[in-house]
Design a protein around this motif. Structure first.
Motif, PDB file in Angstrom:
ATOM      1  N   ARG A  50      13.216  -5.104   9.634  1.00  0.00           N
ATOM      2  CA  ARG A  50      12.800  -5.060   8.236  1.00  0.00           C
ATOM      3  C   ARG A  50      11.284  -4.950   8.098  1.00  0.00           C
ATOM      4  O   ARG A  50      10.540  -5.793   8.578  1.00  0.00           O
ATOM      5  CB  ARG A  50      13.265  -6.323   7.497  1.00  0.00           C
ATOM      6  N   ASP A  51      10.859  -3.846   7.443  1.00  0.00           N
ATOM      7  CA  ASP A  51       9.462  -3.643   7.027  1.00  0.00           C
ATOM      8  C   ASP A  51       8.481  -3.896   8.169  1.00  0.00           C
ATOM      9  O   ASP A  51       7.492  -4.611   8.011  1.00  0.00           O
ATOM     10  CB  ASP A  51       9.138  -4.551   5.844  1.00  0.00           C
ATOM     11  N   LEU A  52       8.760  -3.271   9.314  1.00  0.00           N
ATOM     12  CA  LEU A  52       7.949  -3.500  10.514  1.00  0.00           C
ATOM     13  C   LEU A  52       6.671  -2.662  10.478  1.00  0.00           C
ATOM     14  O   LEU A  52       6.711  -1.458  10.208  1.00  0.00           O
ATOM     15  CB  LEU A  52       8.780  -3.143  11.753  1.00  0.00           C
ATOM     16  N   HIS A  53       5.557  -3.316  10.770  1.00  0.00           N
ATOM     17  CA  HIS A  53       4.257  -2.642  10.802  1.00  0.00           C
ATOM     18  C   HIS A  53       3.599  -2.881  12.164  1.00  0.00           C
ATOM     19  O   HIS A  53       3.691  -3.968  12.734  1.00  0.00           O
ATOM     20  CB  HIS A  53       3.328  -3.186   9.708  1.00  0.00           C
ATOM     21  N   LYS A  54       2.919  -1.834  12.650  1.00  0.00           N
ATOM     22  CA  LYS A  54       2.153  -1.986  13.885  1.00  0.00           C
ATOM     23  C   LYS A  54       1.021  -0.976  13.907  1.00  0.00           C
ATOM     24  O   LYS A  54       1.223   0.222  13.684  1.00  0.00           O
ATOM     25  CB  LYS A  54       3.045  -1.786  15.113  1.00  0.00           C
ATOM     26  N   SER A  55      -0.191  -1.487  14.181  1.00  0.00           N
ATOM     27  CA  SER A  55      -1.364  -0.621  14.322  1.00  0.00           C
ATOM     28  C   SER A  55      -2.073  -0.958  15.616  1.00  0.00           C
ATOM     29  O   SER A  55      -2.029  -2.099  16.091  1.00  0.00           O
ATOM     30  CB  SER A  55      -2.323  -0.804  13.145  1.00  0.00           C
ATOM     31  N   TYR A  56      -2.732   0.027  16.178  1.00  0.00           N
ATOM     32  CA  TYR A  56      -3.619  -0.173  17.317  1.00  0.00           C
ATOM     33  C   TYR A  56      -5.010   0.252  16.861  1.00  0.00           C
ATOM     34  O   TYR A  56      -5.282   1.447  16.718  1.00  0.00           O
ATOM     35  CB  TYR A  56      -3.161   0.649  18.518  1.00  0.00           C
ATOM     36  N   GLY A  57      -5.852  -0.729  16.582  1.00  0.00           N
ATOM     37  CA  GLY A  57      -7.149  -0.413  15.989  1.00  0.00           C
ATOM     38  C   GLY A  57      -6.938   0.167  14.604  1.00  0.00           C
ATOM     39  O   GLY A  57      -6.212  -0.398  13.779  1.00  0.00           O
ATOM     40  N   ARG A  58      -7.492   1.316  14.358  1.00  0.00           N
ATOM     41  CA  ARG A  58      -7.345   1.964  13.056  1.00  0.00           C
ATOM     42  C   ARG A  58      -6.134   2.887  13.003  1.00  0.00           C
ATOM     43  O   ARG A  58      -5.817   3.434  11.941  1.00  0.00           O
ATOM     44  CB  ARG A  58      -8.612   2.763  12.715  1.00  0.00           C
ATOM     45  N   ALA A  59      -5.475   3.061  14.130  1.00  0.00           N
ATOM     46  CA  ALA A  59      -4.315   3.966  14.183  1.00  0.00           C
ATOM     47  C   ALA A  59      -3.045   3.215  13.776  1.00  0.00           C
ATOM     48  O   ALA A  59      -2.597   2.308  14.474  1.00  0.00           O
ATOM     49  CB  ALA A  59      -4.155   4.532  15.584  1.00  0.00           C
ATOM     50  N   ARG A  60      -2.467   3.597  12.648  1.00  0.00           N
ATOM     51  CA  ARG A  60      -1.229   2.977  12.187  1.00  0.00           C
ATOM     52  C   ARG A  60      -0.060   3.699  12.845  1.00  0.00           C
ATOM     53  O   ARG A  60       0.171   4.887  12.616  1.00  0.00           O
ATOM     54  CB  ARG A  60      -1.115   3.068  10.664  1.00  0.00           C
ATOM     55  N   VAL A  61       0.689   2.983  13.657  1.00  0.00           N
ATOM     56  CA  VAL A  61       1.787   3.583  14.421  1.00  0.00           C
ATOM     57  C   VAL A  61       3.117   3.433  13.697  1.00  0.00           C
ATOM     58  O   VAL A  61       3.903   4.372  13.622  1.00  0.00           O
ATOM     59  CB  VAL A  61       1.861   2.957  15.833  1.00  0.00           C
ATOM     60  N   LEU A  62       3.396   2.241  13.175  1.00  0.00           N
ATOM     61  CA  LEU A  62       4.614   2.005  12.393  1.00  0.00           C
ATOM     62  C   LEU A  62       4.206   1.522  11.012  1.00  0.00           C
ATOM     63  O   LEU A  62       3.382   0.628  10.872  1.00  0.00           O
ATOM     64  CB  LEU A  62       5.508   0.969  13.073  1.00  0.00           C
ATOM     65  N   ASP A  63       4.816   2.131   9.999  1.00  0.00           N
ATOM     66  CA  ASP A  63       4.371   1.899   8.629  1.00  0.00           C
ATOM     67  C   ASP A  63       5.545   1.459   7.741  1.00  0.00           C
ATOM     68  O   ASP A  63       6.045   2.215   6.924  1.00  0.00           O
ATOM     69  CB  ASP A  63       3.731   3.177   8.078  1.00  0.00           C
ATOM     70  N   GLY A  64       6.031   0.234   7.971  1.00  0.00           N
ATOM     71  CA  GLY A  64       7.113  -0.287   7.132  1.00  0.00           C
ATOM     72  C   GLY A  64       8.480   0.203   7.543  1.00  0.00           C
ATOM     73  O   GLY A  64       9.288   0.623   6.698  1.00  0.00           O
ATOM     74  N   VAL A  65       8.785   0.147   8.834  1.00  0.00           N
ATOM     75  CA  VAL A  65      10.053   0.643   9.364  1.00  0.00           C
ATOM     76  C   VAL A  65      11.174  -0.373   9.142  1.00  0.00           C
ATOM     77  O   VAL A  65      11.007  -1.563   9.408  1.00  0.00           O
ATOM     78  CB  VAL A  65       9.920   0.944  10.880  1.00  0.00           C
ATOM     79  N   SER A  66      12.328   0.109   8.654  1.00  0.00           N
ATOM     80  CA  SER A  66      13.515  -0.727   8.496  1.00  0.00           C
ATOM     81  C   SER A  66      14.720   0.006   9.077  1.00  0.00           C
ATOM     82  O   SER A  66      14.841   1.225   8.924  1.00  0.00           O
ATOM     83  CB  SER A  66      13.778  -1.044   7.018  1.00  0.00           C
ATOM     84  N   LEU A  67      15.593  -0.745   9.755  1.00  0.00           N
ATOM     85  CA  LEU A  67      16.753  -0.131  10.403  1.00  0.00           C
ATOM     86  C   LEU A  67      17.821  -1.179  10.659  1.00  0.00           C
ATOM     87  O   LEU A  67      17.513  -2.303  11.068  1.00  0.00           O
ATOM     88  CB  LEU A  67      16.330   0.501  11.741  1.00  0.00           C
TER      89      LEU A  67
END
Length: 342
Positions: free
Chosen positions: A7-24
């Protein structure tokens, strides 16, 4: 029952946003393939679920239990990496048994489980005493899967496990892995950039683009009706044509065609897959063969329409086509069309 809920997963590395609110949500006993181009966030998502990395926000739950802060070894998850990651100094038997703790039973029971797993992944028992370097790439991946299944995990994660194998070996290994997963009735999440792999192995396909899921649906449904043009292209090759949508049909250089799903009236982009085009040799045909590639089971053709449009098509391999030959091109079934981008 839902085995995995993200639910609503977010992940960034520095300024790079890799996951932006993933739900599954992944149902118990099913296989879901996460399909996406390199760099879209697929492996990052798998690592968060496995517990190898921590998310910046959101939750991960297994069978209703939130595990976001639970260490990897306590999540009841089996993980198979691209290269298998077997222990080179251990035999096949010892690699598989490594997934079993002494609490799993007596030594005899553990040996029985190893033998059971070898049979499950279709490896001969004679391989048990070999070391990883004595196995083929496909055999190594099957051993890695057997090790991941040893403890009967609640969830198995497969991170592009067939990408390093050649075509023939990939197909055989894929079949063996799919049969083993079905036999164990284990919930599986597969990460891949191979659309054939995603469609053939999974119950559902989740398309990940730029850190978000664009569509999650059963394999047949998502192939027949991609939600947008980017998703359609990711699921397989096709030709795009300019067109006009009107009242459930679309007009383009191929004529007036049925659409597979609603498209707003007005300028549209038509997406036609090679298998939707029927090519027939005809002296007075509406197209000319510009290139022909024999692939054994079928022939891939590039044909040119009178207005200069080039189309890729698949044709019956029993018919030989030559460059410059005239053919008739017809469209079989409905096509997908999307509002033209401005």
């Amino acid at each position: 029952m839902t085995a995995l809920s993200v639910r609503d997963l977010h992940k960034s590395y520095g300024r790079a946003r890799v996951l932006d609110g993933v739900s599954l949500d992944v149902a118990e006993g099913t296989t879901t393939a996460i399909l996406g181009a390199s760099g879209c966030g697929k492996t990052t998502l798998l690592r968060l679920i496995a517990g190898f990395d921590r998310a910046d926000g959101g939750t991960i739950a297994l069978a209703g239990r939130v595990v976001s802060a639970v260490p990897p070894e306590k999540r009841s998850i089996g993980y198979v990496a691209q290269e298998g990651a077997l222990f080179p100094h251990l035999t096949v038997q010892a690699n598989i048994a490594f997934g079993l703790s002494r609490a799993a039973g007596t030594r005899a029971e553990r040996r029985h489980r190893v033998a059971e797993l070898l049979d499950l992944v279709r490896l001969d028992a004679s391989l048990a005493r070999r070391h990883p370097h004595e196995l083929s790439g496909g055999q190594q991946q099957r051993v890695a899967l057997a090790r991941a299944l040893a403890r009967r995990p609640a969830l198995v994660l497969l991170d592009e496990p067939f990408s390093s194998l050649d075509t023939a070996l990939r197909s055989a290994t894929r079949t063996a892995v799919a049969e083993a997963l079905r036999a164990e009735r284990v919930t599986t999440l597969l990460v891949t950039h191979d659309q054939a792999e995603a469609l053939s192995l999974s119950d559902e396909v989740a398309v990940l683009t730029r850190g978000r899921f664009t569509q999650v649906a059963p394999a047949r449904e998502i192939y027949a009706a991609p939600v947008d043009l980017d998703t359609a292209r990711l699921l397989g090759p096709g030709t795009t044509l300019p067109g006009k949508a009107d009242a459930g049909a679309v007009s383009c250089t191929l004529g007036t065609l049925r659409v597979a799903q609603p498209c707003p009236d007005g300028d549209a982009t038509v997406f036609v897959r090679p298998e939707q085009l029927r090519v027939t040799p005809a002296a007075g045909g509406n197209a000319v063969v510009r290139a022909s590639g024999f692939l054994g089971a079928d022939t891939v053709l590039t044909v040119e329409l009178p207005d200069g449009t080039l189309l890729d098509a698949r044709a019956d391999a029993t018919v030989a086509y030559t460059t410059g030959e005239r053919v008739t091109v017809d469209v079989v079934g409905a096509v997908n069309a999307y509002a033209a981008r401005t």
